[in-house]
Write a protein that holds these residues in place. Structure first.
Motif, PDB file in Angstrom:
ATOM      1  N   TYR A 139     -53.596-113.569 -10.376  1.00 27.62           N
ATOM      2  CA  TYR A 139     -53.150-112.585 -11.362  1.00 27.62           C
ATOM      3  C   TYR A 139     -51.780-112.967 -11.927  1.00 27.62           C
ATOM      4  O   TYR A 139     -51.546-112.876 -13.143  1.00 27.62           O
ATOM      5  CB  TYR A 139     -53.048-111.200 -10.726  1.00 27.62           C
ATOM      6  CG  TYR A 139     -54.354-110.555 -10.294  1.00 27.62           C
ATOM      7  CD1 TYR A 139     -55.586-111.060 -10.703  1.00 27.62           C
ATOM      8  CD2 TYR A 139     -54.339-109.426  -9.471  1.00 27.62           C
ATOM      9  CE1 TYR A 139     -56.770-110.446 -10.292  1.00 27.62           C
ATOM     10  CE2 TYR A 139     -55.513-108.818  -9.067  1.00 27.62           C
ATOM     11  CZ  TYR A 139     -56.726-109.329  -9.471  1.00 27.62           C
ATOM     12  OH  TYR A 139     -57.891-108.729  -9.066  1.00 27.62           O
ATOM     13  N   ALA A 140     -50.882-113.381 -11.057  1.00 25.13           N
ATOM     14  CA  ALA A 140     -49.536-113.729 -11.505  1.00 25.13           C
ATOM     15  C   ALA A 140     -49.575-114.932 -12.446  1.00 25.13           C
ATOM     16  O   ALA A 140     -48.880-114.957 -13.476  1.00 25.13           O
ATOM     17  CB  ALA A 140     -48.642-114.020 -10.302  1.00 25.13           C
ATOM     18  N   GLU A 143     -51.155-113.919 -15.845  1.00 22.35           N
ATOM     19  CA  GLU A 143     -50.265-113.099 -16.662  1.00 22.35           C
ATOM     20  C   GLU A 143     -49.439-113.982 -17.601  1.00 22.35           C
ATOM     21  O   GLU A 143     -49.245-113.642 -18.786  1.00 22.35           O
ATOM     22  CB  GLU A 143     -49.340-112.265 -15.767  1.00 22.35           C
ATOM     23  CG  GLU A 143     -48.384-111.343 -16.502  1.00 22.35           C
ATOM     24  CD  GLU A 143     -49.061-110.161 -17.173  1.00 22.35           C
ATOM     25  OE1 GLU A 143     -48.382-109.458 -17.959  1.00 22.35           O
ATOM     26  OE2 GLU A 143     -50.262-109.920 -16.907  1.00 22.35           O
ATOM     27  N   ILE A 177     -55.845-104.842 -10.390  1.00 23.26           N
ATOM     28  CA  ILE A 177     -54.791-105.552 -11.105  1.00 23.26           C
ATOM     29  C   ILE A 177     -53.634-104.576 -11.318  1.00 23.26           C
ATOM     30  O   ILE A 177     -53.788-103.538 -11.966  1.00 23.26           O
ATOM     31  CB  ILE A 177     -55.312-106.080 -12.452  1.00 23.26           C
ATOM     32  CG1 ILE A 177     -56.503-107.027 -12.220  1.00 23.26           C
ATOM     33  CG2 ILE A 177     -54.206-106.805 -13.218  1.00 23.26           C
ATOM     34  CD1 ILE A 177     -57.237-107.411 -13.490  1.00 23.26           C
ATOM     35  N   TYR A 181     -48.874-106.434 -14.330  1.00 19.59           N
ATOM     36  CA  TYR A 181     -49.596-107.474 -15.071  1.00 19.59           C
ATOM     37  C   TYR A 181     -50.221-106.865 -16.336  1.00 19.59           C
ATOM     38  O   TYR A 181     -51.442-106.833 -16.489  1.00 19.59           O
ATOM     39  CB  TYR A 181     -50.679-108.104 -14.198  1.00 19.59           C
ATOM     40  CG  TYR A 181     -50.158-108.722 -12.921  1.00 19.59           C
ATOM     41  CD1 TYR A 181     -49.139-109.671 -12.941  1.00 19.59           C
ATOM     42  CD2 TYR A 181     -50.687-108.344 -11.687  1.00 19.59           C
ATOM     43  CE1 TYR A 181     -48.661-110.242 -11.775  1.00 19.59           C
ATOM     44  CE2 TYR A 181     -50.220-108.904 -10.510  1.00 19.59           C
ATOM     45  CZ  TYR A 181     -49.213-109.851 -10.552  1.00 19.59           C
ATOM     46  OH  TYR A 181     -48.727-110.411  -9.388  1.00 19.59           O
ATOM     47  N   LEU A 184     -52.661-109.201 -18.419  1.00 16.92           N
ATOM     48  CA  LEU A 184     -53.966-109.400 -17.785  1.00 16.92           C
ATOM     49  C   LEU A 184     -54.814-108.134 -17.862  1.00 16.92           C
ATOM     50  O   LEU A 184     -56.024-108.204 -18.125  1.00 16.92           O
ATOM     51  CB  LEU A 184     -53.772-109.829 -16.331  1.00 16.92           C
ATOM     52  CG  LEU A 184     -55.035-110.161 -15.542  1.00 16.92           C
ATOM     53  CD1 LEU A 184     -55.826-111.279 -16.204  1.00 16.92           C
ATOM     54  CD2 LEU A 184     -54.671-110.548 -14.101  1.00 16.92           C
TER      55      LEU A 184
END
Length: 219
Positions: A139-140, A143, A177, A181, A184
């Motif tokens: 996720y990071a 983003e 999530i 973020y 995303l």
């Protein structure tokens, strides 16, 4: 003979191919695999005994592995939505993002799901812990990678988005999530609003009670 797709509508990888087919309104016959369709299971295993789906059949040709299936459709049954760019380097970027979503998002969801399906509390907890750790990393990275883009590889919907749609759909069910973020989260929302994926999601809605981690009351 028309195209035939063997799979299950609740399967993320089946949905990945369905999105590609729906994007171009490609005509095909869907043969669902399950205990109520033993004839389809028999046909599928005769064609692909490695027991993985989806499987696309085009005449005498059997095509497996989702990314390969979508590339095959791009070559053999092209439509107005070109899911791979003609420029080789741009196509490489699309293939890279496709691999990111399959290997670093969807595969982690599968680890959590597999742990839950064992019925063993320790394996369930271990699978979810690993998925949480790896999905946070993904996720990071996403983003930043998606910043300033409408779709995974730029401004054009592609093979990478076919992979991203089910991957992020189920990933957010597995490990939500976070608000930190926003790029995303907005991308996932655009995927859910895309008619091709919205159709795939609706077709599988009846199977949500089967999600072993518990399907949230949303989406």
């Amino acid at each position: 003979m028309s195209l035939v797709l063997y799979g299950h509508s609740f399967s993320s990888y089946t949905q990945k191919v369905l999105v590609a087919l729906y994007e171009n309104d490609t005509k095909f016959e869907f043969r669902s695999l399950g205990p109520d369709t033993p004839q389809h299971v028999t046909e599928w295993l005769q064609r692909w005994p490695l027991r993985k789906f989806p499987l696309l059949v085009d005449g005498e040709r059997n095509v497996v592995e989702t990314s390969v299936i979508i590339e095959y459709l791009h070559l053999a049954h092209p439509g107005p939505v070109r899911l791979l760019p003609d420029d080789p380097l741009a196509a490489l970027d699309v293939r890279f993002m496709d691999r990111v979503f399959d290997l670093h998002v969807m595969s982690m969801v599968q680890r959590a799901v597999e742990g839950a399906l064992t019925g063993d509390a320790t394996k369930r907890a271990d699978g979810l812990a690993l998925a949480t750790e790896k999905l946070d990393l993904a996720y990071a990275w996403l983003e930043g990678a998606l910043a300033g883009k409408t779709w995974a590889a730029g401004e054009t919907f592609s093979l990478a988005d076919c992979a991203a749609a089910p991957a992020l759909f189920y990933a957010d069910w597995t490990h939500p999530i976070a608000d930190r973020y926003p790029v995303l989260r907005a991308y996932r929302a655009r995927l859910l609003a895309r008619p091709s994926f919205a159709r795939a999601v609706d077709e599988a809605r009846q199977y949500r009670p089967l999600f072993p981690l518990g399907a949230p009351d949303r989406d």
